[in-house]
Design an enzyme around this catalytic site. Structure first.
Site, PDB file in Angstrom:
ATOM      1  N   ASN A 111      45.484  38.658  48.013  1.00 54.81           N
ATOM      2  CA  ASN A 111      45.427  37.552  47.652  1.00 54.81           C
ATOM      3  C   ASN A 111      46.527  36.652  47.711  1.00 54.81           C
ATOM      4  O   ASN A 111      46.227  35.647  48.247  1.00 54.81           O
ATOM      5  CB  ASN A 111      45.176  37.767  46.028  1.00 54.81           C
ATOM      6  N   ASP A 112      47.933  36.906  47.290  1.00 53.74           N
ATOM      7  CA  ASP A 112      48.789  36.051  47.342  1.00 53.74           C
ATOM      8  C   ASP A 112      50.028  36.845  47.271  1.00 53.74           C
ATOM      9  O   ASP A 112      50.187  37.914  46.729  1.00 53.74           O
ATOM     10  CB  ASP A 112      48.653  35.061  45.943  1.00 53.74           C
ATOM     11  N   THR A 169      40.923  31.533  44.978  1.00 55.70           N
ATOM     12  CA  THR A 169      40.264  31.536  43.653  1.00 55.70           C
ATOM     13  C   THR A 169      40.635  32.565  42.653  1.00 55.70           C
ATOM     14  O   THR A 169      40.325  32.802  41.644  1.00 55.70           O
ATOM     15  CB  THR A 169      38.748  31.985  44.108  1.00 55.70           C
ATOM     16  N   ALA A 170      42.159  32.946  42.982  1.00 56.89           N
ATOM     17  CA  ALA A 170      42.798  33.585  42.093  1.00 56.89           C
ATOM     18  C   ALA A 170      44.047  32.790  41.183  1.00 56.89           C
ATOM     19  O   ALA A 170      43.761  31.776  40.684  1.00 56.89           O
ATOM     20  CB  ALA A 170      43.132  34.862  42.472  1.00 56.89           C
ATOM     21  N   ASP A 203      38.021  43.367  40.991  1.00 53.43           N
ATOM     22  CA  ASP A 203      38.894  42.876  41.936  1.00 53.43           C
ATOM     23  C   ASP A 203      40.369  43.292  42.102  1.00 53.43           C
ATOM     24  O   ASP A 203      40.712  43.712  43.183  1.00 53.43           O
ATOM     25  CB  ASP A 203      38.982  41.199  41.914  1.00 53.43           C
ATOM     26  N   GLY A 204      40.848  43.684  40.907  1.00 54.60           N
ATOM     27  CA  GLY A 204      42.283  44.187  40.838  1.00 54.60           C
ATOM     28  C   GLY A 204      42.022  45.680  41.486  1.00 54.60           C
ATOM     29  O   GLY A 204      43.054  46.136  42.465  1.00 54.60           O
ATOM     30  N   ASP A 230      58.100  26.599  38.070  1.00 57.31           N
ATOM     31  CA  ASP A 230      58.199  27.739  37.600  1.00 57.31           C
ATOM     32  C   ASP A 230      58.245  28.893  38.752  1.00 57.31           C
ATOM     33  O   ASP A 230      58.544  29.836  38.789  1.00 57.31           O
ATOM     34  CB  ASP A 230      57.036  28.345  36.559  1.00 57.31           C
ATOM     35  N   LEU A 273      44.415  29.066  42.195  1.00 58.77           N
ATOM     36  CA  LEU A 273      43.296  28.235  41.585  1.00 58.77           C
ATOM     37  C   LEU A 273      43.905  27.959  40.128  1.00 58.77           C
ATOM     38  O   LEU A 273      43.643  26.728  39.612  1.00 58.77           O
ATOM     39  CB  LEU A 273      41.988  28.919  41.437  1.00 58.77           C
TER      40      LEU A 273
END
Length: 262
Positions: A127-128, A166-167, A56-57, A155, A170
């Protein structure tokens, strides 16, 4: 896509996942044997699709360049989870054969963009987008469409796509969203309050995060610099989407069970 004999195909491989690039060499031989023109490690305008060998990376890194160029990605998983990939290593050649014969579907995955002075490919995330995470609690003012949502002591704050749900989100307690959903999730990281929970908002909404002190900015896990309180950060839906090629019907819940997330 054009006829098989005229395919222009990029290949991006993660050598850590493919020691000696032996699997990549097999893929090159396979594609050249079917008349394809190969571009190694390059994503150029006019390429029909890109074969990504890794996990995935590797798919995330490829998506940053591929999305603005409109190049679809076919992932062959050489890593662990492989949520974004189409096939595991042992099934990779079957997947390639189906792509070349037109037996595939194309998923358009929502991406995010940060208003930060970076090159286009460095401002987008599949992803984010995360602000914070230094091991020390900070205060973040969070706004949605200009309206003050909350002041959160945590944080950090994650703004994630359905793909990214889902990364990291999650792991921080966020919900799982279906990949094709038109939603964004805002997830506090280790909030110092029992009442702080993630929020799911529309993909059309605009999120603004104002940290109480200088905080690092991460897009898909890559540090892109620091956000200052006077600067703040606005996150919105990107004009680009990541195109993911699939050669078989996907049962999202079966994938979650396979990856042991359910």
């Amino acid at each position: 896509m054009r006829s098989v004999a005229c395919h222009k195909i990029s290949i991006i491989a993660n050598e850590k996942k493919d020691p000696g690039l032996t699997y990549m060499d097999q893929v090159i031989d396979f594609l050249k044997g079917r008349g394809a023109e190969i571009h190694l490690g390059q994503l150029l305008p006019g390429v029909d699709f890109c074969v990504v060998l890794g996990g995935d990376g590797t798919m995330l890194r490829a998506a940053h360049t591929a999305a603005p160029l409109g190049i679809p990605l076919l992932g062959i998983n050489l890593g662990l989870l492989g949520f974004l990939t189409d096939a595991d290593k042992q099934d990779g050649f079957d997947s390639l054969e189906k792509i070349l014969s037109g037996q595939y579907s194309r998923e358009e995955r929502l991406m995010l963009e940060a208003d930060f002075p970076l090159a286009q490919s460095d401002r987008i995330a599949l992803n984010d987008i995360c602000v914070g995470v230094t091991g020390a609690l900070k205060t973040f003012a969070v706004y949605v469409n200009g309206q003050h949502m909350d002041d959160i002591r945590a944080d950090g704050i994650i703004v994630a796509t359905p793909t990214g749900s889902t990364a990291y989100s999650l792991s921080a307690g966020g919900p799982i969203l279906v990949p094709g959903g038109q939603m964004i999730v805002i997830t506090p990281i280790c909030p110092h309050s029992l009442s702080s929970r993630p929020w799911v908002i529309s993909a059309q909404d605009e999120v603004r995060i104002v940290p109480g002190q200088d905080s690092p900015l991460f897009l898909d896990g890559y540090n892109r610099g620091n956000i200052t309180p006077s600067q703040g950060l606005t996150v919105k839906r990107s004009a680009f989407s990541a195109s993911i090629l699939k050669t078989a019907p996907t049962n999202f819940y079966a994938v979650l069970r396979k990856k042991k997330l359910l």
